[in-house]
Write an enzyme that holds these catalytic residues in place. Structure first.
Site, mmCIF file in Angstrom:
data_model
loop_
_atom_site.group_PDB
_atom_site.id
_atom_site.type_symbol
_atom_site.label_atom_id
_atom_site.label_comp_id
_atom_site.label_asym_id
_atom_site.label_seq_id
_atom_site.Cartn_x
_atom_site.Cartn_y
_atom_site.Cartn_z
ATOM 1 N N ARG A 1 43.997 36.859 67.638
ATOM 2 C CA ARG A 1 44.555 35.823 68.503
ATOM 3 C C ARG A 1 43.640 35.608 69.709
ATOM 4 O O ARG A 1 42.796 34.747 69.713
ATOM 5 C CB ARG A 1 45.968 36.199 68.960
ATOM 6 C CG ARG A 1 47.006 35.962 67.898
ATOM 7 C CD ARG A 1 48.265 36.728 68.147
ATOM 8 N NE ARG A 1 48.029 38.161 68.050
ATOM 9 C CZ ARG A 1 48.959 39.084 68.008
ATOM 10 N NH1 ARG A 1 50.215 38.735 68.084
ATOM 11 N NH2 ARG A 1 48.670 40.359 67.890
ATOM 12 N N LYS B 1 55.758 51.633 67.939
ATOM 13 C CA LYS B 1 56.846 50.943 68.637
ATOM 14 C C LYS B 1 58.127 51.227 67.849
ATOM 15 O O LYS B 1 58.095 51.427 66.650
ATOM 16 C CB LYS B 1 56.582 49.433 68.659
ATOM 17 C CG LYS B 1 55.139 49.076 68.946
ATOM 18 C CD LYS B 1 54.772 47.694 68.390
ATOM 19 C CE LYS B 1 53.294 47.567 68.106
ATOM 20 N NZ LYS B 1 52.920 46.371 67.355
ATOM 21 N N SER C 1 55.151 39.094 67.316
ATOM 22 C CA SER C 1 56.499 39.539 66.967
ATOM 23 C C SER C 1 57.268 39.893 68.234
ATOM 24 O O SER C 1 58.450 39.584 68.362
ATOM 25 C CB SER C 1 56.436 40.773 66.063
ATOM 26 O OG SER C 1 55.784 40.458 64.861
ATOM 27 N N HIS D 1 51.601 35.441 61.255
ATOM 28 C CA HIS D 1 51.234 36.366 60.180
ATOM 29 C C HIS D 1 51.103 35.602 58.861
ATOM 30 O O HIS D 1 50.159 35.801 58.105
ATOM 31 C CB HIS D 1 52.322 37.432 59.961
ATOM 32 C CG HIS D 1 52.495 38.421 61.076
ATOM 33 N ND1 HIS D 1 53.712 38.683 61.656
ATOM 34 C CD2 HIS D 1 51.614 39.239 61.695
ATOM 35 C CE1 HIS D 1 53.579 39.619 62.577
ATOM 36 N NE2 HIS D 1 52.311 39.971 62.630
HETATM 37 P P1 ADP Z 1 52.149 42.032 66.253
HETATM 38 O O1 ADP Z 1 50.773 42.193 66.851
HETATM 39 O O2 ADP Z 1 52.685 40.622 66.346
HETATM 40 O O3 ADP Z 1 53.137 43.095 66.637
HETATM 41 P P2 ADP Z 1 51.432 43.313 63.785
HETATM 42 O O4 ADP Z 1 51.210 44.636 64.402
HETATM 43 O O5 ADP Z 1 52.371 43.248 62.634
HETATM 44 O O6 ADP Z 1 52.001 42.187 64.737
HETATM 45 O O7 ADP Z 1 50.043 42.626 63.463
HETATM 46 C C1 ADP Z 1 49.424 42.608 62.237
HETATM 47 C C2 ADP Z 1 48.208 41.727 62.292
HETATM 48 O O8 ADP Z 1 48.603 40.365 62.423
HETATM 49 C C3 ADP Z 1 47.250 41.985 63.445
HETATM 50 O O9 ADP Z 1 45.927 41.865 62.932
HETATM 51 C C4 ADP Z 1 47.503 40.859 64.404
HETATM 52 O O10 ADP Z 1 46.350 40.543 65.175
HETATM 53 C C5 ADP Z 1 47.838 39.756 63.441
HETATM 54 N N1 ADP Z 1 48.661 38.714 64.047
HETATM 55 C C6 ADP Z 1 49.874 38.846 64.616
HETATM 56 N N2 ADP Z 1 50.325 37.660 65.066
HETATM 57 C C7 ADP Z 1 49.370 36.746 64.774
HETATM 58 C C8 ADP Z 1 49.222 35.333 65.001
HETATM 59 N N3 ADP Z 1 50.147 34.643 65.641
HETATM 60 N N4 ADP Z 1 48.095 34.730 64.549
HETATM 61 C C9 ADP Z 1 47.138 35.446 63.927
HETATM 62 N N5 ADP Z 1 47.202 36.763 63.690
HETATM 63 C C10 ADP Z 1 48.297 37.418 64.108
#
Ligand code: ADP
Length: 162
Positions: A93, A41, A131, A17
């Site tokens: 990703r 979630k 996460s 992130h």
């Molecule tokens: P997660 O998908 O890890 O539960 P979130 O719902 O908080 O996280 O995701 C928020 C944004 O961050 C989404 O657009 C997701 O694709 C992006 N994201 C999460 N992890 C990564 C990563 N390792 N690299 C690039 N983008 C990411």
């Protein structure tokens, strides 16, 4: 001022992130990280904890000096309007992210076509990082160094009593 919003549940924020946020901060004059108050979630960390982790990461990184964090409980487009943002920044990703993100981007475009969704490709070193994966590793005492900030590591030690 060119402002972008960067939404997510951030339960907790990971290095993946932060990489996306930093790249957004380079492209825009201001980035507002929007933390979903209620996620589908069941979050491991409270809203205050999720925001606190992001605030401390911002403080520690000079490349994030134009980044702010705020929670929201509304349509993302309305959050973007409140901040006069012209863009939504998201990380991509794998192909598995694409379908959902494509749908969200179409919906948001239908609601307001002046707000563009911009996708940043995940850096290869974080392309596998989520996460939920970090939570799974931390729960069983695995090493998460480099995947999250020191504050988040501390947070995990507290909740999982490691
Ligand atoms: P997660 O998908 O890890 O539960 P979130 O719902 O908080 O996280 O995701 C928020 C944004 O961050 C989404 O657009 C997701 O694709 C992006 N994201 C999460 N992890 C990564 C990563 N390792 N690299 C690039 N983008 C990411």
């Amino acid at each position: 001022m060119k402002v972008a919003v960067c939404p997510g549940s951030f339960d907790p924020i990971t290095s993946g992130h932060l990489d996306v946020i930093e790249r957004g901060a380079y492209l825009f004059e201001k980035v507002v990280v929007g933390v979903f108050e209620k996620t589908e979630k069941n979050p491991l960390f409270s809203l205050d904890e999720r925001i606190g982790f992001i605030e401390s990461a911002i403080k520690e990184n000079s490349k994030l000096s134009n980044v702010e964090v705020e929670s929201f409980n509304s349509l993302l487009i309305d959050f973007a309007h409140r901040h006069k943002a012209c863009a939504i920044i998201k990380g991509l990703r794998a192909v598995s992210d694409f379908e959902h993100e494509f749908q969200m981007a179409q919906f948001n475009r239908k609601l307001d076509k002046s707000i563009e969704t911009i996708f940043v490709m995940a850096s290869p070193k974080y392309a596998y990082l989520s996460s939920s994966a970090v939570k799974e590793i931390a729960k069983f005492g695995g090493c998460i160094e480099g995947l999250v900030t020191k504050e988040v590591e501390k947070g995990f030690r507290k909740v999982f009593k490691l």
